[in-house]
Design an enzyme around this catalytic site. Sequence first.
Site, PDB file in Angstrom:
ATOM      1  N   ASP A  20      42.350 -31.128 -93.294  1.00  0.00           N
ATOM      2  CA  ASP A  20      43.710 -31.439 -92.837  1.00  0.00           C
ATOM      3  C   ASP A  20      44.720 -30.496 -93.491  1.00  0.00           C
ATOM      4  OD1 ASP A  20      45.666 -32.747 -91.471  1.00  0.00           O
ATOM      5  OD2 ASP A  20      45.573 -34.606 -92.630  1.00  0.00           O
ATOM      6  N   HIS A  37      45.282 -22.837 -88.146  1.00  0.00           N
ATOM      7  CA  HIS A  37      43.907 -23.124 -87.710  1.00  0.00           C
ATOM      8  C   HIS A  37      43.020 -21.895 -87.925  1.00  0.00           C
ATOM      9  CE1 HIS A  37      45.152 -26.954 -86.271  1.00  0.00           C
ATOM     10  NE2 HIS A  37      45.824 -26.507 -85.225  1.00  0.00           N
ATOM     11  N   LEU A 131      20.739 -25.757 -94.905  1.00  0.00           N
ATOM     12  CA  LEU A 131      21.912 -26.630 -94.760  1.00  0.00           C
ATOM     13  C   LEU A 131      22.067 -27.033 -93.297  1.00  0.00           C
ATOM     14  CD1 LEU A 131      24.766 -27.679 -95.922  1.00  0.00           C
ATOM     15  CD2 LEU A 131      25.658 -25.560 -94.996  1.00  0.00           C
TER      16      LEU A 131
HETATM   17  C1  FPP Z   1      43.994 -30.649 -89.111  1.00  0.00           C
HETATM   18  O1  FPP Z   1      45.140 -29.920 -89.403  1.00  0.00           O
HETATM   19  C2  FPP Z   1      42.993 -29.793 -88.534  1.00  0.00           C
HETATM   20  C3  FPP Z   1      42.543 -29.885 -87.255  1.00  0.00           C
HETATM   21  C4  FPP Z   1      43.025 -30.886 -86.294  1.00  0.00           C
HETATM   22  C5  FPP Z   1      41.544 -28.968 -86.743  1.00  0.00           C
HETATM   23  C6  FPP Z   1      40.558 -28.451 -87.742  1.00  0.00           C
HETATM   24  C7  FPP Z   1      40.066 -27.211 -87.188  1.00  0.00           C
HETATM   25  C8  FPP Z   1      39.763 -26.083 -87.889  1.00  0.00           C
HETATM   26  C9  FPP Z   1      39.771 -25.980 -89.345  1.00  0.00           C
HETATM   27  C10 FPP Z   1      39.405 -24.862 -87.168  1.00  0.00           C
HETATM   28  C11 FPP Z   1      38.307 -24.989 -86.144  1.00  0.00           C
HETATM   29  C12 FPP Z   1      37.025 -25.368 -86.757  1.00  0.00           C
HETATM   30  C13 FPP Z   1      35.862 -24.726 -86.556  1.00  0.00           C
HETATM   31  C14 FPP Z   1      34.635 -25.276 -87.142  1.00  0.00           C
HETATM   32  C15 FPP Z   1      35.758 -23.471 -85.801  1.00  0.00           C
HETATM   33  P1  FPP Z   1      46.493 -30.337 -88.677  1.00  0.00           P
HETATM   34  O2  FPP Z   1      46.671 -29.429 -87.513  1.00  0.00           O
HETATM   35  O3  FPP Z   1      46.483 -31.779 -88.337  1.00  0.00           O
HETATM   36  O4  FPP Z   1      47.503 -30.025 -89.821  1.00  0.00           O
HETATM   37  P2  FPP Z   1      48.891 -30.774 -90.100  1.00  0.00           P
HETATM   38  O5  FPP Z   1      48.548 -32.214 -90.392  1.00  0.00           O
HETATM   39  O6  FPP Z   1      49.431 -30.050 -91.295  1.00  0.00           O
HETATM   40  O7  FPP Z   1      49.733 -30.602 -88.869  1.00  0.00           O
END
Ligand code: FPP
Length: 256
Positions: A20, A37, A131
């Site tokens: 997050d 991201h 893994l």
């Molecule tokens: C949360 O941050 C993150 C997500 C909803 C997506 C997680 C995705 C990735 C790390 C990249 C894609 C993954 C792979 C495996 C290729 P948020 O957007 O909710 O952050 P915020 O709460 O600060 O807005």
Amino acid sequence: MSKPLLSEQKNLQHLAIIMDGNGRWAKQRNLPRIAGHNQGVQTVINIVDECARQGIRYLSLFAFSSENWGRPSQEVDALMELLLQFLASQREQMLENGIRLRVIGDRNRLSEAVRRALTAAEVETASGKNLTLVLALSYGGRDEILRATRLLVQQALAEGGDPAAINEQDFESCLDTLGLPAPDLLIRTSGEMRISNFLLWQLAYAELYFTEVLWPDFDAVELQKAIDDYQRRKRRFGLTDDQLDTEPKLQRETTD
Ligand code: FPP
């Protein structure tokens, strides 16, 4: 002398992470959310590598929730594109490092192109022995439990079995995580202290670790802090200290 590998330390077989804070990381830098991201994917690559190096056997990452479908379509499309790029760019690395990919979640909601790429990667990496990387995509814990329940009821109706005979193993065999051990430790980054519908059944006895660090800034040092914290926990699984001291093997067999 160097530290023993994790696999030689207190049993940390399965690590789960709610990644997050990508959006906030980008906002702090006046960048579009997708830049967060993008950086988050780099963290994924580094952490997968570090977990494999440390001898962790299972790493589950919450990459896209059932609820994330509600985000602006531009962001959803960009996340799917990042996923496709990740699969293409990490193919060699996964094969070389014995990493097996496994996907959980409702695949039916994913596009055909994404489904095809995921299945291809799962098939190609199926013999990876080091893994298992579990990507939760279009995943929600309640949704998984509901889908498992439907499956179980269908089976019971077809077989005419006794509902009272259904046990936890029967239920687990209908979950997306069939064959995976339950997570030992859950890490959530960015200071939020919620489980947010991740692995609701499976996290029943997991140790929880929350850090203020945003996912794009999470690194091997931060991972080690979480692991060190986990090493200091005493897992009782509903039992008493005395019972665990005299019969430690009871731990995984009993729930309260
Ligand atoms: C949360 O941050 C993150 C997500 C909803 C997506 C997680 C995705 C990735 C790390 C990249 C894609 C993954 C792979 C495996 C290729 P948020 O957007 O909710 O952050 P915020 O709460 O600060 O807005």
